[in-house]
Design a protein around this motif. Structure first.
Motif, PDB file in Angstrom:
ATOM      1  N   VAL A   1      81.101 100.424 -52.334  1.00  0.00           N
ATOM      2  CA  VAL A   1      79.831 100.096 -52.979  1.00  0.00           C
ATOM      3  C   VAL A   1      78.712 100.029 -51.953  1.00  0.00           C
ATOM      4  CG1 VAL A   1      78.587  98.315 -54.261  1.00  0.00           C
ATOM      5  CG2 VAL A   1      80.920  98.922 -54.914  1.00  0.00           C
ATOM      6  N   ALA A   2      78.967  99.413 -50.806  1.00  0.00           N
ATOM      7  CA  ALA A   2      77.934  99.294 -49.770  1.00  0.00           C
ATOM      8  C   ALA A   2      77.479 100.672 -49.301  1.00  0.00           C
ATOM      9  CB  ALA A   2      78.464  98.484 -48.597  1.00  0.00           C
ATOM     10  N   LEU A   3      78.414 101.597 -49.124  1.00  0.00           N
ATOM     11  CA  LEU A   3      78.069 102.950 -48.670  1.00  0.00           C
ATOM     12  C   LEU A   3      77.184 103.660 -49.675  1.00  0.00           C
ATOM     13  CD1 LEU A   3      78.458 105.343 -46.709  1.00  0.00           C
ATOM     14  CD2 LEU A   3      80.527 105.929 -48.003  1.00  0.00           C
TER      15      LEU A   3
ATOM     16  N   TRP B   1      77.415  92.593 -38.644  1.00  0.00           N
ATOM     17  CA  TRP B   1      78.618  92.071 -37.992  1.00  0.00           C
ATOM     18  C   TRP B   1      79.635  91.579 -39.019  1.00  0.00           C
ATOM     19  CZ3 TRP B   1      80.157  87.075 -38.849  1.00  0.00           C
ATOM     20  CH2 TRP B   1      79.212  86.223 -39.447  1.00  0.00           C
ATOM     21  N   LEU B   2      79.113  90.991 -40.098  1.00  0.00           N
ATOM     22  CA  LEU B   2      80.008  90.504 -41.141  1.00  0.00           C
ATOM     23  C   LEU B   2      80.677  91.669 -41.863  1.00  0.00           C
ATOM     24  CD1 LEU B   2      81.073  87.984 -42.517  1.00  0.00           C
ATOM     25  CD2 LEU B   2      79.126  88.055 -44.085  1.00  0.00           C
ATOM     26  N   MET B   3      79.937  92.749 -42.055  1.00  0.00           N
ATOM     27  CA  MET B   3      80.492  93.935 -42.686  1.00  0.00           C
ATOM     28  C   MET B   3      81.578  94.550 -41.802  1.00  0.00           C
ATOM     29  SD  MET B   3      80.524  95.909 -45.283  1.00  0.00           S
ATOM     30  CE  MET B   3      81.073  97.538 -45.764  1.00  0.00           C
ATOM     31  N   ARG B   4      81.338  94.586 -40.494  1.00  0.00           N
ATOM     32  CA  ARG B   4      82.351  95.128 -39.573  1.00  0.00           C
ATOM     33  C   ARG B   4      83.593  94.248 -39.548  1.00  0.00           C
ATOM     34  NH1 ARG B   4      77.561  96.358 -36.728  1.00  0.00           N
ATOM     35  NH2 ARG B   4      77.643  94.363 -35.614  1.00  0.00           N
ATOM     36  N   LEU B   5      83.387  92.927 -39.650  1.00  0.00           N
ATOM     37  CA  LEU B   5      84.527  92.019 -39.711  1.00  0.00           C
ATOM     38  C   LEU B   5      85.329  92.256 -40.991  1.00  0.00           C
ATOM     39  CD1 LEU B   5      86.038  89.595 -38.496  1.00  0.00           C
ATOM     40  CD2 LEU B   5      84.473  88.105 -39.753  1.00  0.00           C
ATOM     41  N   MET B   6      84.618  92.493 -42.090  1.00  0.00           N
ATOM     42  CA  MET B   6      85.281  92.784 -43.358  1.00  0.00           C
ATOM     43  C   MET B   6      86.064  94.093 -43.282  1.00  0.00           C
ATOM     44  SD  MET B   6      85.836  91.783 -46.484  1.00  0.00           S
ATOM     45  CE  MET B   6      84.583  90.502 -46.689  1.00  0.00           C
ATOM     46  N   GLU B   7      85.493  95.090 -42.631  1.00  0.00           N
ATOM     47  CA  GLU B   7      86.184  96.375 -42.482  1.00  0.00           C
ATOM     48  C   GLU B   7      87.437  96.229 -41.624  1.00  0.00           C
ATOM     49  OE1 GLU B   7      83.210  98.904 -40.867  1.00  0.00           O
ATOM     50  OE2 GLU B   7      82.296  99.383 -42.819  1.00  0.00           O
TER      51      GLU B   7
ATOM     52  N   LEU C   1      79.645  92.937 -56.005  1.00  0.00           N
ATOM     53  CA  LEU C   1      78.601  91.993 -55.607  1.00  0.00           C
ATOM     54  C   LEU C   1      78.447  91.920 -54.092  1.00  0.00           C
ATOM     55  CD1 LEU C   1      79.241  89.072 -58.132  1.00  0.00           C
ATOM     56  CD2 LEU C   1      77.486  90.854 -58.237  1.00  0.00           C
ATOM     57  N   LEU C   2      79.567  91.834 -53.367  1.00  0.00           N
ATOM     58  CA  LEU C   2      79.481  91.783 -51.905  1.00  0.00           C
ATOM     59  C   LEU C   2      79.051  93.128 -51.331  1.00  0.00           C
ATOM     60  CD1 LEU C   2      82.533  89.595 -50.799  1.00  0.00           C
ATOM     61  CD2 LEU C   2      80.119  88.977 -50.949  1.00  0.00           C
ATOM     62  N   GLY C   3      79.453  94.216 -51.995  1.00  0.00           N
ATOM     63  CA  GLY C   3      79.002  95.535 -51.543  1.00  0.00           C
ATOM     64  C   GLY C   3      77.487  95.658 -51.640  1.00  0.00           C
ATOM     65  N   ILE C   4      76.906  95.148 -52.723  1.00  0.00           N
ATOM     66  CA  ILE C   4      75.446  95.142 -52.873  1.00  0.00           C
ATOM     67  C   ILE C   4      74.811  94.274 -51.792  1.00  0.00           C
ATOM     68  CG2 ILE C   4      73.548  94.421 -54.373  1.00  0.00           C
ATOM     69  CD1 ILE C   4      75.349  95.104 -56.759  1.00  0.00           C
ATOM     70  N   TYR C   5      75.412  93.094 -51.545  1.00  0.00           N
ATOM     71  CA  TYR C   5      74.863  92.184 -50.535  1.00  0.00           C
ATOM     72  C   TYR C   5      74.851  92.837 -49.162  1.00  0.00           C
ATOM     73  CZ  TYR C   5      74.720  88.389 -47.160  1.00  0.00           C
ATOM     74  OH  TYR C   5      74.407  87.603 -46.075  1.00  0.00           O
ATOM     75  N   PHE C   6      75.962  93.456 -48.758  1.00  0.00           N
ATOM     76  CA  PHE C   6      76.021  94.077 -47.439  1.00  0.00           C
ATOM     77  C   PHE C   6      75.091  95.283 -47.334  1.00  0.00           C
ATOM     78  CE2 PHE C   6      80.423  92.147 -47.179  1.00  0.00           C
ATOM     79  CZ  PHE C   6      80.058  91.205 -46.222  1.00  0.00           C
ATOM     80  N   ALA C   7      74.822  95.927 -48.470  1.00  0.00           N
ATOM     81  CA  ALA C   7      73.934  97.095 -48.450  1.00  0.00           C
ATOM     82  C   ALA C   7      72.475  96.700 -48.235  1.00  0.00           C
ATOM     83  CB  ALA C   7      74.071  97.875 -49.756  1.00  0.00           C
ATOM     84  N   VAL C   8      72.068  95.538 -48.712  1.00  0.00           N
ATOM     85  CA  VAL C   8      70.657  95.137 -48.626  1.00  0.00           C
ATOM     86  C   VAL C   8      70.402  94.093 -47.554  1.00  0.00           C
ATOM     87  CG1 VAL C   8      70.306  95.648 -51.064  1.00  0.00           C
ATOM     88  CG2 VAL C   8      70.935  93.322 -50.383  1.00  0.00           C
ATOM     89  N   SER C   9      71.464  93.523 -46.961  1.00  0.00           N
ATOM     90  CA  SER C   9      71.277  92.493 -45.933  1.00  0.00           C
ATOM     91  C   SER C   9      71.429  93.117 -44.552  1.00  0.00           C
ATOM     92  CB  SER C   9      72.297  91.365 -46.111  1.00  0.00           C
ATOM     93  OG  SER C   9      73.596  91.823 -45.790  1.00  0.00           O
ATOM     94  N   ARG C  10      71.172  92.302 -43.540  1.00  0.00           N
ATOM     95  CA  ARG C  10      71.299  92.755 -42.157  1.00  0.00           C
ATOM     96  C   ARG C  10      72.528  92.165 -41.488  1.00  0.00           C
ATOM     97  NH1 ARG C  10      64.987  92.318 -39.946  1.00  0.00           N
ATOM     98  NH2 ARG C  10      64.109  93.755 -41.506  1.00  0.00           N
TER      99      ARG C  10
END
Length: 295
Positions: A179-181, A112-118, A100-109
């Motif tokens: 999932v985001a990738l 920065w939150l994705m980089r923080l998660m990584e 679910l979060l992978g889908i969210y990060f893939a379609v949202s802008r």
């Protein structure tokens, strides 16, 4: 080579690998005089022979905890329940949150939150565990409110919240990135643009067109996901003082009676069976998603 023949070779092959792997501490011995290492082949292979012979007599399923001789079948049940509880919940919820979060990060802008998660996902498992325990202790010192137990002090009152958070956060971070990738790549395909031109809603396109084509990649990476989940299981059980399968084995592997080869072999086999059961559960869950989403 037929699939049935491959399976018939797989099980004995795994058993042989376990028997050989478990004999390494008996094979490599240090010289008490100069500290040099020696290979004790006779002693090592005698462990395998004794284990195989002991299967028929039942001796292979006995081990010592201190001076007490215990039966493996009587002790492993509780340990298996503890490990299974955290691994199953961590695997299932971690997969769901990761998708679910992978889908969210893939379609949202929210890059920065994705980089923080990584960045958070790059932390070693034991650092995440200690960080969660530190936060609980810090809050308790500042406010007097104990949010959760930092470890299990006895078997009747085990720590639940922090171990569950650890088993969810650690594998979920891998699933989110994966999932985001694949979702970002899938959303650029021509059939997605065709679906948009037909006026289909964004949610319908994501869950009924894009996600079904991402799920095969998730299935292909399940072993990586499982490796992250199970990889540091001993550290996880040790830091939270959970008497699970790996802690039972490591604590008693070297005792007053020396190296307990039988216990190590039985413990590894139990660990592999649990791994296979959780893997099958996740695979069936993803197959179920495919059936529902592709209707």
């Amino acid at each position: 080579m037929s699939k049935l023949f491959q399976v018939s070779l797989f099980v004995p092959g795994v058993l042989l690998i376990v028997l050989l792997f478990a004999m390494l501490p008996a094979l490599i011995q240090a010289d008490p005089m100069n500290g040099g290492l020696h290979l004790m082949w006779g002693q090592a292979f005698s462990k395998i022979r004794e284990y195989i012979e002991g299967i028929w007599t039942g001796q292979s399923f006995h081990y010592y905890a201190g001076q007490n001789e215990l039966l493996f079948w009587e002790q492993i049940g509780n340990s298996l329940k503890v490990t299974s509880f955290y691994m199953v919940i961590g695997a299932v919820i971690g997969t769901i949150i990761g998708v679910l979060l992978g889908i969210y990060f893939a379609v949202s802008r929210a890059g920065w939150l994705m980089r923080l998660m990584e960045l958070f996902g790059a932390l070693p498992d034991f650092v995440i565990v200690i960080l969660l325990q530190f936060i609980v202790v810090l809050v308790a010192m500042k406010t007097g409110v104990v949010l959760a137990k930092v470890g299990s002090f006895n078997h009747n009152e085990p720590a639940i919240l922090l171990p569950l958070l650890s088993t969810i956060i650690i594998p979920a971070s891998f699933m989110i990135r994966n999932v985001a990738l694949h979702m970002k790549h899938t959303l650029t395909e021509d059939y997605i643009n065709f679906a948009k031109s037909r006026g289909l809603t964004k949610g319908y396109i994501i869950f009924h067109h894009a996600l079904p084509n991402v799920l095969p990649f998730i299935k292909a990476d399940l072993h990586k996901f499982m490796g992250i989940l199970f990889g540091n299981l001993f550290i996880f059980e040790y830091l939270y003082n959970l008497l699970g399968v790996t802690l039972l084995v490591f604590v008693n592997a070297f005792g007053m009676h020396g190296y307990q080869y039988n216990l190590v072999v039985n413990g590894i086999l139990t660990f592999l069976l649990l791994y296979a059961a959780v893997y099958l559960l996740l695979r069936l869950m993803i197959i179920g998603w495919e059936k529902v989403l592709t209707r």
